[in-house]
Design a protein around this motif. Structure first.
Motif, PDB file in Angstrom:
ATOM      1  N   ILE A  57       0.844  -1.200   0.000  1.00  0.00           N
ATOM      2  CA  ILE A  57       0.000   0.000   0.000  1.00  0.00           C
ATOM      3  C   ILE A  57       0.878   1.249   0.000  1.00  0.00           C
ATOM      4  O   ILE A  57       1.885   1.319   0.709  1.00  0.00           O
ATOM      5  N   ASP A  58       0.511   2.210  -0.824  1.00  0.00           N
ATOM      6  CA  ASP A  58       1.239   3.467  -0.911  1.00  0.00           C
ATOM      7  C   ASP A  58       0.726   4.411   0.178  1.00  0.00           C
ATOM      8  O   ASP A  58      -0.470   4.416   0.499  1.00  0.00           O
ATOM      9  N   VAL A  59       1.620   5.191   0.751  1.00  0.00           N
ATOM     10  CA  VAL A  59       1.247   6.122   1.818  1.00  0.00           C
ATOM     11  C   VAL A  59       1.662   7.531   1.419  1.00  0.00           C
ATOM     12  O   VAL A  59       2.810   7.764   1.039  1.00  0.00           O
ATOM     13  N   ILE A  60       0.719   8.458   1.494  1.00  0.00           N
ATOM     14  CA  ILE A  60       0.963   9.864   1.153  1.00  0.00           C
ATOM     15  C   ILE A  60       0.901  10.706   2.420  1.00  0.00           C
ATOM     16  O   ILE A  60      -0.085  10.650   3.161  1.00  0.00           O
ATOM     17  N   CYS A  61       1.956  11.466   2.665  1.00  0.00           N
ATOM     18  CA  CYS A  61       1.964  12.382   3.816  1.00  0.00           C
ATOM     19  C   CYS A  61       1.273  13.680   3.416  1.00  0.00           C
ATOM     20  O   CYS A  61       1.698  14.360   2.479  1.00  0.00           O
ATOM     21  N   GLY A  62       0.213  14.008   4.120  1.00  0.00           N
ATOM     22  CA  GLY A  62      -0.529  15.217   3.800  1.00  0.00           C
ATOM     23  C   GLY A  62      -0.962  15.975   5.034  1.00  0.00           C
ATOM     24  O   GLY A  62      -0.605  15.629   6.164  1.00  0.00           O
ATOM     25  N   CYS A  63      -1.744  16.999   4.817  1.00  0.00           N
ATOM     26  CA  CYS A  63      -2.235  17.829   5.917  1.00  0.00           C
ATOM     27  C   CYS A  63      -3.449  18.620   5.428  1.00  0.00           C
ATOM     28  O   CYS A  63      -3.479  19.086   4.282  1.00  0.00           O
ATOM     29  N   GLU A  64      -4.447  18.733   6.281  1.00  0.00           N
ATOM     30  CA  GLU A  64      -5.604  19.586   6.002  1.00  0.00           C
ATOM     31  C   GLU A  64      -5.407  20.870   6.792  1.00  0.00           C
ATOM     32  O   GLU A  64      -5.526  20.886   8.016  1.00  0.00           O
ATOM     33  N   VAL A  65      -5.067  21.928   6.085  1.00  0.00           N
ATOM     34  CA  VAL A  65      -4.688  23.190   6.722  1.00  0.00           C
ATOM     35  C   VAL A  65      -5.883  24.136   6.791  1.00  0.00           C
ATOM     36  O   VAL A  65      -6.561  24.370   5.784  1.00  0.00           O
ATOM     37  N   LYS A  66      -6.105  24.696   7.968  1.00  0.00           N
ATOM     38  CA  LYS A  66      -7.172  25.687   8.126  1.00  0.00           C
ATOM     39  C   LYS A  66      -6.616  27.055   7.758  1.00  0.00           C
ATOM     40  O   LYS A  66      -5.781  27.612   8.453  1.00  0.00           O
ATOM     41  N   THR A  67      -7.097  27.611   6.653  1.00  0.00           N
ATOM     42  CA  THR A  67      -6.635  28.914   6.195  1.00  0.00           C
ATOM     43  C   THR A  67      -7.650  29.993   6.564  1.00  0.00           C
ATOM     44  O   THR A  67      -8.706  29.707   7.126  1.00  0.00           O
ATOM     45  N   ASP A  68      -7.358  31.218   6.187  1.00  0.00           N
ATOM     46  CA  ASP A  68      -8.279  32.324   6.450  1.00  0.00           C
ATOM     47  C   ASP A  68      -9.549  32.220   5.619  1.00  0.00           C
ATOM     48  O   ASP A  68     -10.540  32.882   5.908  1.00  0.00           O
ATOM     49  N   ARG A  69      -9.551  31.350   4.590  1.00  0.00           N
ATOM     50  CA  ARG A  69     -10.715  31.165   3.745  1.00  0.00           C
ATOM     51  C   ARG A  69     -11.404  29.831   3.976  1.00  0.00           C
ATOM     52  O   ARG A  69     -12.530  29.610   3.522  1.00  0.00           O
ATOM     53  N   ARG A  84      -1.120  30.739   7.221  1.00  0.00           N
ATOM     54  CA  ARG A  84      -2.556  30.537   7.375  1.00  0.00           C
ATOM     55  C   ARG A  84      -3.354  31.344   6.355  1.00  0.00           C
ATOM     56  O   ARG A  84      -4.523  31.074   6.136  1.00  0.00           O
ATOM     57  N   GLU A  85      -2.753  32.339   5.729  1.00  0.00           N
ATOM     58  CA  GLU A  85      -3.406  33.058   4.642  1.00  0.00           C
ATOM     59  C   GLU A  85      -3.430  32.112   3.438  1.00  0.00           C
ATOM     60  O   GLU A  85      -2.427  31.473   3.122  1.00  0.00           O
ATOM     61  N   HIS A  86      -4.578  31.988   2.777  1.00  0.00           N
ATOM     62  CA  HIS A  86      -4.778  30.895   1.831  1.00  0.00           C
ATOM     63  C   HIS A  86      -3.778  30.858   0.680  1.00  0.00           C
ATOM     64  O   HIS A  86      -3.296  29.778   0.319  1.00  0.00           O
ATOM     65  N   THR A  87      -3.457  32.005   0.099  1.00  0.00           N
ATOM     66  CA  THR A  87      -2.499  31.976  -1.009  1.00  0.00           C
ATOM     67  C   THR A  87      -1.108  31.582  -0.522  1.00  0.00           C
ATOM     68  O   THR A  87      -0.385  30.856  -1.214  1.00  0.00           O
ATOM     69  N   ALA A  88      -0.750  32.039   0.676  1.00  0.00           N
ATOM     70  CA  ALA A  88       0.559  31.688   1.250  1.00  0.00           C
ATOM     71  C   ALA A  88       0.620  30.201   1.577  1.00  0.00           C
ATOM     72  O   ALA A  88       1.668  29.559   1.413  1.00  0.00           O
TER      73      ALA A  88
END
Length: 219
Positions: A57-69, A84-88
């Motif tokens: 099984i392949d494993v992907i390291c990710g993250c769900e980031v809470k941005t200003d949007r 935390r600013e969405h474009t940044a």
């Protein structure tokens, strides 16, 4: 076809409970070829999963980031996202060689929904057009329509917080394909079904329980 669940949460999320090792075992048992661990605002779960990666099984390291949007998922990360600013945030994701996916963008029942606009299209790599935790299909339909209108890759993810949810929604790509390249080239397809709303209730109960425990500790 290869089958990936690109949205899941371990115990490293404030609303998660699954041990990373157990999460991977369930993913493999469900017949997934890969899974992304996308805990809230941390890659700790993803990094642990990469180290524990079981054969087959392949494993992907990710993250769900809470941005200003609202929420943005970064996949193929090696470091926590500090902005935390969405474009940044999106710039940080791409600076790591990652891809930026917007999950559950039009789910009006979630305060964390990133409501996509026309001028957001050039910033992002893909849209989660099937999120198994969306209570109403119209939210996923709106995400699919946005993807069609602006030529964005389509992904699916269970948004699992509990083991029974893993694999309820997923992303398909051709056998032998590289996931990152398939997303960037818009060669992915999303499939899946909605999870029971009961899981939202269980998540809320878990958060309440943890808040009560924290208050008791402070006292």
């Amino acid at each position: 076809m290869l089958k990936y669940d690109l949205h899941s949460h371990s115990r490293y999320s404030k609303d998660g409970i699954m041990d990373v090792r157990d999460l991977l075992k369930i993913a493999k048992k469900r017949g997934l070829d890969g899974i992304a661990i996308t805990d809230h605002d941390t890659i700790r779960g993803g990094m642990e999963a990469v180290k524990l990666k079981p054969e087959g099984i392949d494993v992907i390291c990710g993250c769900e980031v809470k941005t200003d949007r609202g929420d943005v998922i970064g996949l193929f990360l090696t470091e926590d996202i500090k902005a935390r600013e969405h474009t940044a945030v999106i710039e940080e994701i791409k600076a790591q060689g990652g891809v930026a996916i917007v999950p559950h963008p039009f789910d009006s029942m979630r305060s964390s929904a990133f409501w996509l606009r026309e001028n957001d299209a050039p910033l992002i790599d893909g849209v989660e057009v099937i999120n198994a935790r969306c209570v109403f299909n119209r939210y996923n339909d709106a995400a699919d329509a946005y993807s069609n209108n602006y030529g964005k890759a389509k992904t699916g993810g269970s948004d699992a917080h509990f083991g029974a949810e893993i694999g309820n929604a997923y992303t398909l790509l051709e056998e032998g394909s590289d996931l990152r390249e398939a997303i960037l080239k818009r060669q992915t397809v999303a499939f899946g079904r909605c999870s029971s709303p009961v899981f939202h209730v269980r998540t809320t109960a878990l958060l309440v329980k943890r808040k009560i425990s924290q208050r008791r500790i402070k006292q």
